[in-house]
Design a protein around this motif. Structure first.
Motif, PDB file in Angstrom:
ATOM      1  N   ARG A  54      10.318  10.122  37.201  1.00 29.27           N
ATOM      2  CA  ARG A  54       8.882  10.104  36.890  1.00 29.27           C
ATOM      3  C   ARG A  54       8.337   8.698  36.739  1.00 29.27           C
ATOM      4  O   ARG A  54       7.135   8.471  36.859  1.00 29.27           O
ATOM      5  CB  ARG A  54       8.613  10.896  35.604  1.00 29.27           C
ATOM      6  CG  ARG A  54       8.859  12.401  35.726  1.00 29.27           C
ATOM      7  CD  ARG A  54       8.679  13.088  34.386  1.00 29.27           C
ATOM      8  NE  ARG A  54       9.654  12.594  33.405  1.00 29.27           N
ATOM      9  CZ  ARG A  54       9.669  12.949  32.127  1.00 29.27           C
ATOM     10  NH1 ARG A  54       8.749  13.787  31.665  1.00 29.27           N
ATOM     11  NH2 ARG A  54      10.594  12.479  31.306  1.00 29.27           N
ATOM     12  N   CYS A  55       9.192   7.741  36.469  1.00 30.00           N
ATOM     13  CA  CYS A  55       8.758   6.359  36.266  1.00 30.00           C
ATOM     14  C   CYS A  55       8.628   5.680  37.632  1.00 30.00           C
ATOM     15  O   CYS A  55       9.619   5.481  38.331  1.00 30.00           O
ATOM     16  CB  CYS A  55       9.750   5.612  35.382  1.00 30.00           C
ATOM     17  SG  CYS A  55       9.278   3.910  35.025  1.00 30.00           S
ATOM     18  N   THR A  56       7.405   5.328  38.040  1.00 32.19           N
ATOM     19  CA  THR A  56       7.180   4.714  39.350  1.00 32.19           C
ATOM     20  C   THR A  56       7.267   3.186  39.292  1.00 32.19           C
ATOM     21  O   THR A  56       7.916   2.572  40.127  1.00 32.19           O
ATOM     22  CB  THR A  56       5.812   5.141  39.918  1.00 32.19           C
ATOM     23  OG1 THR A  56       4.792   4.861  38.953  1.00 32.19           O
ATOM     24  CG2 THR A  56       5.808   6.622  40.249  1.00 32.19           C
ATOM     25  N   ASN A  57       6.617   2.566  38.315  1.00 34.68           N
ATOM     26  CA  ASN A  57       6.743   1.116  38.126  1.00 34.68           C
ATOM     27  C   ASN A  57       8.020   0.866  37.324  1.00 34.68           C
ATOM     28  O   ASN A  57       7.991   0.600  36.134  1.00 34.68           O
ATOM     29  CB  ASN A  57       5.517   0.554  37.391  1.00 34.68           C
ATOM     30  CG  ASN A  57       4.283   0.566  38.256  1.00 34.68           C
ATOM     31  OD1 ASN A  57       4.344   0.842  39.448  1.00 34.68           O
ATOM     32  ND2 ASN A  57       3.151   0.265  37.666  1.00 34.68           N
ATOM     33  N   ASN A  58       9.150   0.973  38.018  1.00 35.56           N
ATOM     34  CA  ASN A  58      10.429   1.052  37.313  1.00 35.56           C
ATOM     35  C   ASN A  58      11.216  -0.264  37.271  1.00 35.56           C
ATOM     36  O   ASN A  58      12.394  -0.280  36.923  1.00 35.56           O
ATOM     37  CB  ASN A  58      11.293   2.164  37.911  1.00 35.56           C
ATOM     38  CG  ASN A  58      11.365   2.094  39.418  1.00 35.56           C
ATOM     39  OD1 ASN A  58      11.090   1.053  40.002  1.00 35.56           O
ATOM     40  ND2 ASN A  58      11.731   3.201  40.054  1.00 35.56           N
ATOM     41  N   THR A  59      10.556  -1.353  37.628  1.00 29.27           N
ATOM     42  CA  THR A  59      11.176  -2.676  37.510  1.00 29.27           C
ATOM     43  C   THR A  59      10.236  -3.592  36.733  1.00 29.27           C
ATOM     44  O   THR A  59       9.013  -3.510  36.875  1.00 29.27           O
ATOM     45  CB  THR A  59      11.462  -3.275  38.902  1.00 29.27           C
ATOM     46  OG1 THR A  59      12.422  -2.449  39.567  1.00 29.27           O
ATOM     47  CG2 THR A  59      12.005  -4.689  38.799  1.00 29.27           C
ATOM     48  N   LEU A  60      10.811  -4.433  35.892  1.00 24.14           N
ATOM     49  CA  LEU A  60      10.028  -5.391  35.110  1.00 24.14           C
ATOM     50  C   LEU A  60      10.160  -6.765  35.750  1.00 24.14           C
ATOM     51  O   LEU A  60      11.273  -7.196  36.086  1.00 24.14           O
ATOM     52  CB  LEU A  60      10.537  -5.446  33.665  1.00 24.14           C
ATOM     53  CG  LEU A  60      10.528  -4.119  32.909  1.00 24.14           C
ATOM     54  CD1 LEU A  60      11.272  -4.261  31.584  1.00 24.14           C
ATOM     55  CD2 LEU A  60       9.102  -3.650  32.668  1.00 24.14           C
TER      56      LEU A  60
END
Length: 290
Positions: A54-60
């Motif tokens: 569910r997490c799309t922006n999954n990189t910081l």
């Protein structure tokens, strides 16, 4: 030292940018990773990220920048220590991470990419991540004895002391003419060679103002604390008879465009309006039992 951070979705492309050899990239940090190419690293990130679809922006993505003076003579080991301590401050030690230093410009800086999904499957909360990155970088600078942002800012403000005083005098003169709108204020300031630049975020909300004068570009509050956005708007609002708390504006017309005001800014404006009402009451004796 400055820290910036946000969440991203294009993991492979971002890591490829960090690993760009044209920028003289060096790997200074590698946590829980084995690959030696952007493709390999992205695939390793993806394995862990599959635990939370569910997490799309999954990189910081972070950029940590020592000052030019601090960074120019730093070794790979020293820059790696900065990156490691930054992760500790951000509480990201249980996450895959890779960091690169870029030396292609005078300002040496570190790009750090972190898997937002931890090794045990938890999703890292990214609320206020930009502000938290600034605080983390400042804490690392303090621990390592490096130049802190506030020290640089104070030196800059001290150097511009004379110009700041001129800008404050012009501001006071303009407000003394009782402008009825922000556009009036901006126009009058321009007549005195001061350019007022509204800071408007992506949500079309006014956050404050910057001022340009004689080559200097400063936040209005850096010129003088009495020139902050909430105080300026409150004073101009009073010129238009916005005198009660319930009448603090929620939006405002500026440069022929209607922009919103954040709840925080509206609250601050309301407080300034109350101060203005009390001051006038004290000055005139209204409602004070005289």
């Amino acid at each position: 030292m400055i820290g910036k951070g946000h969440s991203i979705s294009r993991t492979k492309a971002s890591i490829a940018y960090g690993w760009n050899q044209e920028k003289e990239a060096e790997v200074v940090l590698k946590e829980y990773l084995a690959g030696d190419t952007p493709q390999d690293i992205a695939e390793e990130f993806k394995i862990i990220q599959s635990q939370n679809q569910r997490c799309t922006n999954n990189t910081l993505s972070f950029v940590v920048s020592p000052t030019i003076a601090d960074g120019k003579n730093m070794s790979r080991k020293e820059l790696g220590e900065i990156a490691q301590k930054f992760l500790q401050e951000m509480k990201l030690t249980n996450h895959q991470a890779i960091g690169f230093v870029h030396r292609d410009k005078e300002h040496v800086h570190i790009h750090i990419y972190v898997n937002r999904i931890s090794l045990t499957g938890e999703t890292y909360k990214d609320n206020f991540i930009g502000k938290r990155s600034q605080v983390a970088a400042d804490n690392v600078a303090k621990e390592l004895g490096l130049t802190r942002v506030r020290e640089v800012q104070q030196e800059k403000l001290q150097e511009l002391s004379g110009i700041r005083q001129e800008m404050k005098r012009i501001n006071d003169k303009v407000l003394g003419s009782r402008p009825k709108s922000l556009d009036d204020y901006i126009r009058l300031m321009k007549d005195h060679k001061v350019k007022v630049i509204p800071t408007i975020n992506k949500s079309n909300q006014l956050q404050g103002f910057r001022l340009e004068y004689k080559g200097a570009n400063l936040k209005a509050s850096e010129v003088h604390r009495d020139m902050s956005g909430n105080k300026l708007i409150a004073e101009i609002a009073q010129n238009r008879s916005f005198t009660r708390l319930k009448e603090a504006p929620k939006s405002i017309l500026i440069l022929d465009k209607t922009v919103g005001l954040s709840a925080n800014l509206t609250t601050k404006i309301a407080k300034e309006l109350i101060k203005g009402i009390l001051k006038r009451a004290l000055d005139t004796g209204i409602g004070m039992g005289y």
